[in-house]
Design a protein around this motif. Structure first.
Motif, PDB file in Angstrom:
ATOM      1  N   THR A   1      -2.733  -1.315  -6.321  1.00  0.00           N
ATOM      2  CA  THR A   1      -2.035  -0.037  -6.179  1.00  0.00           C
ATOM      3  C   THR A   1      -2.920   1.113  -6.620  1.00  0.00           C
ATOM      4  O   THR A   1      -3.803   0.952  -7.471  1.00  0.00           O
ATOM      5  CB  THR A   1      -0.754  -0.021  -7.019  1.00  0.00           C
ATOM      6  OG1 THR A   1      -1.096  -0.089  -8.414  1.00  0.00           O
ATOM      7  CG2 THR A   1       0.144  -1.201  -6.673  1.00  0.00           C
TER       8      THR A   1
ATOM      9  N   PRO B   1      -2.731   1.856   5.162  1.00  0.00           N
ATOM     10  CA  PRO B   1      -3.104   2.592   3.940  1.00  0.00           C
ATOM     11  C   PRO B   1      -2.083   3.625   3.488  1.00  0.00           C
ATOM     12  O   PRO B   1      -1.934   3.848   2.286  1.00  0.00           O
ATOM     13  CB  PRO B   1      -4.427   3.257   4.331  1.00  0.00           C
ATOM     14  CG  PRO B   1      -5.007   2.348   5.364  1.00  0.00           C
ATOM     15  CD  PRO B   1      -3.839   1.840   6.147  1.00  0.00           C
TER      16      PRO B   1
ATOM     17  N   ALA C   1       0.865  -1.179   0.000  1.00  0.00           N
ATOM     18  CA  ALA C   1       0.000   0.000   0.000  1.00  0.00           C
ATOM     19  C   ALA C   1       0.900   1.227   0.000  1.00  0.00           C
ATOM     20  O   ALA C   1       1.958   1.230   0.645  1.00  0.00           O
ATOM     21  CB  ALA C   1      -0.923   0.014   1.220  1.00  0.00           C
TER      22      ALA C   1
ATOM     23  N   GLN D   1      -8.081   5.710  -0.529  1.00  0.00           N
ATOM     24  CA  GLN D   1      -8.260   5.285   0.847  1.00  0.00           C
ATOM     25  C   GLN D   1      -9.127   6.265   1.642  1.00  0.00           C
ATOM     26  O   GLN D   1      -9.187   6.165   2.864  1.00  0.00           O
ATOM     27  CB  GLN D   1      -6.883   5.157   1.518  1.00  0.00           C
ATOM     28  CG  GLN D   1      -5.981   4.121   0.886  1.00  0.00           C
ATOM     29  CD  GLN D   1      -6.452   2.700   1.127  1.00  0.00           C
ATOM     30  OE1 GLN D   1      -7.239   2.441   2.028  1.00  0.00           O
ATOM     31  NE2 GLN D   1      -5.991   1.775   0.304  1.00  0.00           N
TER      32      GLN D   1
END
Length: 348
Positions: free
Chosen positions: A337, A143, A97, A341
């Protein structure tokens, strides 16, 4: 036993051993032919650079037979069956992430099999490494890419008996602080402190750098717990939850739930829990799922099932509609990817 009997026994033994040898050879030849067919009929894989900060990629452990098996590979998320780019980096478990990767590897060339956790940058270059206490099981990155977590299976805990025992660690990449075992946190059940020698914690899924969800097991039951690294606490929210996975907007948890009826070897079904109401709903996947599902987006879950190459990735809608479908053959441990978020920090 007379001479003729001994000769006859010897001949029988020779024939039996010969038959076993022939059978073994044919089986090996069959397996080799099967692998050759898999190489020819399987996904197209080529060497190349994989960048974890490139938007729109599915990044995963490649399971296709050939020189790139077990390497971290990537394809455009919009074209999951397209040619794969293999990075050359091998991992048993992987997640990424915000340009950070966590790779759980086997260490070869030692007298005793061992494992390590390797933190990777966006170009899959090693930043840090840590020895692991057992066999890799789960891995997650927060995240914003600033914290990582991993779970391993361990032995030597006296309470474990025939059941498994785990150890879960969380690493803050900004400070270098490593919480080696989440079992050191204070666990609260029904709002009251709970202490026991049989506590196991596994399957972290991050809200942000400080907060996370995980599974806690004690007394023969499993719980969804909300963890706080600043307070070093774990607070139970819901029962019968294993391997949670937080949705991109932070409002739902996908997880495997133990249900009645199926074989004791395959007892789990894929569910989704609404964190605001604590109402749970089953997905359309009716097979047993022994995986920590990933969210491809806000509507789709991705998870592994056994396949011809060891594992395939499947998808199913998170809202209970639709039907399961194969996403990628010969793949494991997916991550995506460039996924937004926003909203995750507001999780309950």
């Amino acid at each position: 036993m007379n001479r003729n009997s001994r000769v006859l026994a010897l001949l029988v033994a020779v024939l039996v051993l010969g038959a076993v040898a022939v059978g073994t050879t044919l089986h090996a030849a069959g397996r080799a032919a099967e692998k050759d067919r898999a190489r020819k009929d399987g996904p197209s894989v080529r060497s190349g650079a994989v960048a974890l900060d490139t938007p729109g990629l599915s990044v995963f452990r490649n399971m296709a037979w050939g020189p790139h098996r077990d390497e971290i590979a990537a394809v455009p998320t919009a074209r999951p069956t397209g040619p794969r780019t293999a990075s050359g980096v091998r991992c048993l478990r992987f997640h990424t992430a915000a340009g950070t990767g966590i790779c759980l590897q086997a260490v070869h060339g030692t007298l005793r099999e061992s494992y390590r956790a390797v933190v990777l940058d966006a170009r899959l270059r090693e930043l840090r490494r840590y020895d692991l206490a057992g066999v890799p099981s789960r891995a997650r990155v927060s995240p914003d890419g600033r914290s990582v977590a991993w779970t391993v299976f361990v032995s030597g805990d006296s309470y474990a008996g025939a059941a498994f025992s785990t150890r879960t660690s969380v690493l803050d990449l900004r400070t270098g602080r490593l919480d080696r075992s989440l079992e050191d946190y204070r666990l609260f059940l029904d709002g009251r402190p709970h202490t026991a020698v049989d506590i196991n914690i596994w399957g972290v899924t991050f809200v942000d750098d400080t907060r996370f969800y995980a599974t806690a097991a004690t007394g023969g039951r499993t719980y969804l717990v909300r963890g706080d690294r600043a307070e070093r606490t774990l607070r139970a929210l819901h029962t019968n939850v294993e391997c949670p996975s937080l949705s991109p907007d932070g409002t739902r948890i996908a997880y495997k739930k133990r249900v009645e009826g199926p074989s004791s070897d395959a007892p789990w079904r894929l569910y989704v829990l609404d964190l605001r109401t604590l109402r749970e709903s089953a997905t359309a996947e009716r097979r047993s799922i022994d995986d920590q599902a990933a969210w491809q987006d806000g509507q789709t879950l991705v998870y592994s099932l056994p396949g011809n190459y060891g594992a395939d990735l499947w998808t199913v809608p998170a809202d209970g509609s639709g039907a399961p479908a194969v996403s990628m053959a010969a793949a494991l441990a997916p991550a995506f990817t460039g996924r937004p978020q926003s909203g995750a920090s507001s999780a309950p």
